[in-house]
Design a protein around this motif. Structure first.
Motif, PDB file in Angstrom:
ATOM      1  N   ARG A  19       0.879  -1.344   0.117  1.00  0.00           N
ATOM      2  CA  ARG A  19       0.056  -0.063  -0.098  1.00  0.00           C
ATOM      3  C   ARG A  19       0.818   1.310   0.107  1.00  0.00           C
ATOM      4  NH1 ARG A  19       2.386   2.568   4.084  1.00  0.00           N
ATOM      5  NH2 ARG A  19       1.703   1.747   6.256  1.00  0.00           N
ATOM      6  N   ALA A  21       0.299   5.056   1.622  1.00  0.00           N
ATOM      7  CA  ALA A  21      -0.806   5.588   2.804  1.00  0.00           C
ATOM      8  C   ALA A  21      -0.571   6.742   2.999  1.00  0.00           C
ATOM      9  CB  ALA A  21      -0.656   4.534   3.924  1.00  0.00           C
ATOM     10  N   PRO A  22      -0.884   7.847   2.197  1.00  0.00           N
ATOM     11  CA  PRO A  22      -0.566   9.046   2.558  1.00  0.00           C
ATOM     12  C   PRO A  22      -1.654   9.790   3.467  1.00  0.00           C
ATOM     13  CG  PRO A  22      -1.821   8.903   0.409  1.00  0.00           C
ATOM     14  CD  PRO A  22      -1.386   7.606   1.021  1.00  0.00           C
ATOM     15  N   SER A  23      -1.397  10.617   4.347  1.00  0.00           N
ATOM     16  CA  SER A  23      -2.246  11.577   5.108  1.00  0.00           C
ATOM     17  C   SER A  23      -2.552  12.351   4.243  1.00  0.00           C
ATOM     18  CB  SER A  23      -1.562  11.907   6.374  1.00  0.00           C
ATOM     19  OG  SER A  23      -1.270  11.020   7.130  1.00  0.00           O
ATOM     20  N   ARG A  53      -4.285   3.636   0.309  1.00  0.00           N
ATOM     21  CA  ARG A  53      -5.006   3.917   1.781  1.00  0.00           C
ATOM     22  C   ARG A  53      -4.966   5.228   2.148  1.00  0.00           C
ATOM     23  NH1 ARG A  53      -2.415   1.061   6.425  1.00  0.00           N
ATOM     24  NH2 ARG A  53      -1.564   2.857   6.949  1.00  0.00           N
ATOM     25  N   ASP A  55      -5.159   7.995   5.058  1.00  0.00           N
ATOM     26  CA  ASP A  55      -4.984   7.938   6.562  1.00  0.00           C
ATOM     27  C   ASP A  55      -5.646   9.191   7.247  1.00  0.00           C
ATOM     28  OD1 ASP A  55      -3.642   5.492   6.448  1.00  0.00           O
ATOM     29  OD2 ASP A  55      -1.690   6.335   6.891  1.00  0.00           O
ATOM     30  N   TYR A 179      -2.819   7.455  15.420  1.00  0.00           N
ATOM     31  CA  TYR A 179      -2.082   6.533  14.398  1.00  0.00           C
ATOM     32  C   TYR A 179      -1.407   5.368  14.326  1.00  0.00           C
ATOM     33  CZ  TYR A 179       2.210   5.973  11.237  1.00  0.00           C
ATOM     34  OH  TYR A 179       3.131   5.444  10.598  1.00  0.00           O
ATOM     35  N   THR A 183      -2.842   2.197  12.326  1.00  0.00           N
ATOM     36  CA  THR A 183      -1.666   1.639  11.273  1.00  0.00           C
ATOM     37  C   THR A 183      -1.487   0.056  11.792  1.00  0.00           C
ATOM     38  OG1 THR A 183      -0.945   3.881  11.218  1.00  0.00           O
ATOM     39  CG2 THR A 183       0.533   2.125  10.196  1.00  0.00           C
ATOM     40  N   ASP A 187      -2.182  -2.521   8.861  1.00  0.00           N
ATOM     41  CA  ASP A 187      -0.878  -2.855   8.128  1.00  0.00           C
ATOM     42  C   ASP A 187      -0.829  -4.503   8.276  1.00  0.00           C
ATOM     43  OD1 ASP A 187      -0.251  -0.477   7.088  1.00  0.00           O
ATOM     44  OD2 ASP A 187       1.724  -0.354   8.545  1.00  0.00           O
ATOM     45  N   ARG A 196       7.948   1.782   3.061  1.00  0.00           N
ATOM     46  CA  ARG A 196       7.671   3.439   3.307  1.00  0.00           C
ATOM     47  C   ARG A 196       8.807   4.138   3.596  1.00  0.00           C
ATOM     48  NH1 ARG A 196       4.470   2.309   9.000  1.00  0.00           N
ATOM     49  NH2 ARG A 196       5.832   1.291  10.073  1.00  0.00           N
ATOM     50  N   LEU A 200       9.532   6.855   8.917  1.00  0.00           N
ATOM     51  CA  LEU A 200       8.506   6.399   9.713  1.00  0.00           C
ATOM     52  C   LEU A 200       9.182   4.849  10.402  1.00  0.00           C
ATOM     53  CD1 LEU A 200       5.667   6.628   7.089  1.00  0.00           C
ATOM     54  CD2 LEU A 200       5.767   7.655   9.537  1.00  0.00           C
TER      55      LEU A 200
HETATM   56  N1  GLU Z   1      -0.238   8.259   6.658  1.00  0.00           N
HETATM   57  C1  GLU Z   1       1.178   8.423   7.193  1.00  0.00           C
HETATM   58  C2  GLU Z   1       2.144   9.722   6.668  1.00  0.00           C
HETATM   59  O1  GLU Z   1       1.740  10.070   5.481  1.00  0.00           O
HETATM   60  C3  GLU Z   1       2.181   7.113   6.779  1.00  0.00           C
HETATM   61  C4  GLU Z   1       1.811   5.821   7.069  1.00  0.00           C
HETATM   62  C5  GLU Z   1       2.550   4.759   6.961  1.00  0.00           C
HETATM   63  O2  GLU Z   1       3.081   4.657   5.840  1.00  0.00           O
HETATM   64  O3  GLU Z   1       2.616   4.082   8.017  1.00  0.00           O
HETATM   65  O4  GLU Z   1       2.938  10.112   7.098  1.00  0.00           O
END
Ligand code: GLU
Length: 300
Positions: A19, A21-23, A53, A55, A179, A183, A187, A196, A200
């Protein structure tokens, strides 16, 4: 969590999935494209499926327009998901179930940010507080058990919860999932692979800890370096990273592959040809340990 575990087992048995997974805090920039493209190539080369996804668990940081922009920019760049877009806000019942399952290992915390400002790790003031009150955050007690996860670039990473991150907030006093809990659930249940940015990386141990407490197993991780400006700051909305120019997706994809050390050719490919080239030639180990800096006007 039993149903979810069952669902996760089915999902995993159906195949591999990854995935992006942007905010939804703003439009995608070159740093986001680098991360999205890497996660796409990595799972596609394994024959897996790739999902978007969003977030969107933090209403205060939400930008509704950004969701549309993100989806559109990914499509323009040939990164088409293998199923409907997922949004964390749709999974609230999953997170509440997880909270119920963990509650025996949690306590209610009324400490303010100010009280905690000099502590790197939660000092345990409220550990004895088992009385639920509506304006209290929920923290899960850290333990002293060494655990580990695997990162494709760093190998086995182990950690000791009590020493490294302490009692995590899993539910906010505003009655919102954090978060980490959201997550950890998603995940573990929905994806076999999580690639990612290494900004992170420090989040992974807390998330793996929560997965373990829920009886869930972690995905396979890979953390790649994030794109920065020449002064070392990460591209983000706060650092005014310019949004992707959707009129030149071919040049953007080529630039992203170049940042990722994939040695893209000087070819006049279409978007689809670029994506095909990228997946076919994807080589995670070729990603440099530090990406060359991003210069706004210097594409391709
Ligand atoms: N949504 C988070 C962000 O944009 C990332 C989440 C993730 O990849 O675990 O920073």
């Amino acid at each position: 969590m039993q149903d979810n575990r069952h669902a996760a087992a089915i999902e995993r048995s159906l195949g591999l999935s990854g995935r992006f997974a942007p905010s939804p805090t703003g439009p995608l920039h070159m740093g986001s494209l680098v991360a999205a493209l890497a996660s796409y190539c990595d799972i596609k080369q394994r024959g897996g499926r790739w999902f978007l996804r969003i977030d969107d668990i933090d209403p205060a940081r939400m930008d509704h327009e950004a969701i549309e922009h993100i989806a559109q920019a990914l499509t323009v760049h040939g990164l088409v998901a293998d199923g409907p877009q997922r949004q964390q806000s749709q999974f609230n019942s999953r997170y509440r179930r997880a909270l119920r399952e963990l509650i025996g290992e949690c306590f209610y915390c009324r400490c303010s940010r100010r009280e905690l400002r000099d502590h790197k790790i939660y000092p345990g003031y409220c550990r004895a507080n088992q009385e639920k009150q509506s304006n209290h955050a929920v923290r899960i007690r850290a333990d002293r058990r060494r655990r580990s996860f695997t990162d494709a670039l760093r190998g086995t990473c182990d950690f000791l919860p009590e020493e490294e991150f302490g009692d995590l907030v899993i539910w906010r006093k505003e009655d919102l999932v954090t978060y980490h809990l959201a997550t950890a659930c998603d995940d573990s249940m929905d994806y076999s692979h999580v690639l990612r940015g290494d900004d992170l990386f420090a989040m992974t141990a807390p998330q793996v800890f929560i997965m373990a407490k829920l009886g869930l197993s972690p995905p396979q991780y890979a953390h790649i370096p994030v794109l920065t400006f020449a002064d070392g700051t990460k591209l983000s909305k706060q650092t005014h990273a310019p949004g992707l120019d959707n009129t030149q997706p071919e040049a953007n994809i080529r630039a992203a592959l170049d940042f990722l050390g994939q040695a893209p050719p000087n070819a006049q490919f279409t978007v689809n040809q670029w994506i095909h080239w990228a997946v076919t030639h994807w080589h995670l180990k070729a990603v440099p340990s530090q990406l060359k800096p991003y210069v706004a006007d210097d594409l391709a």
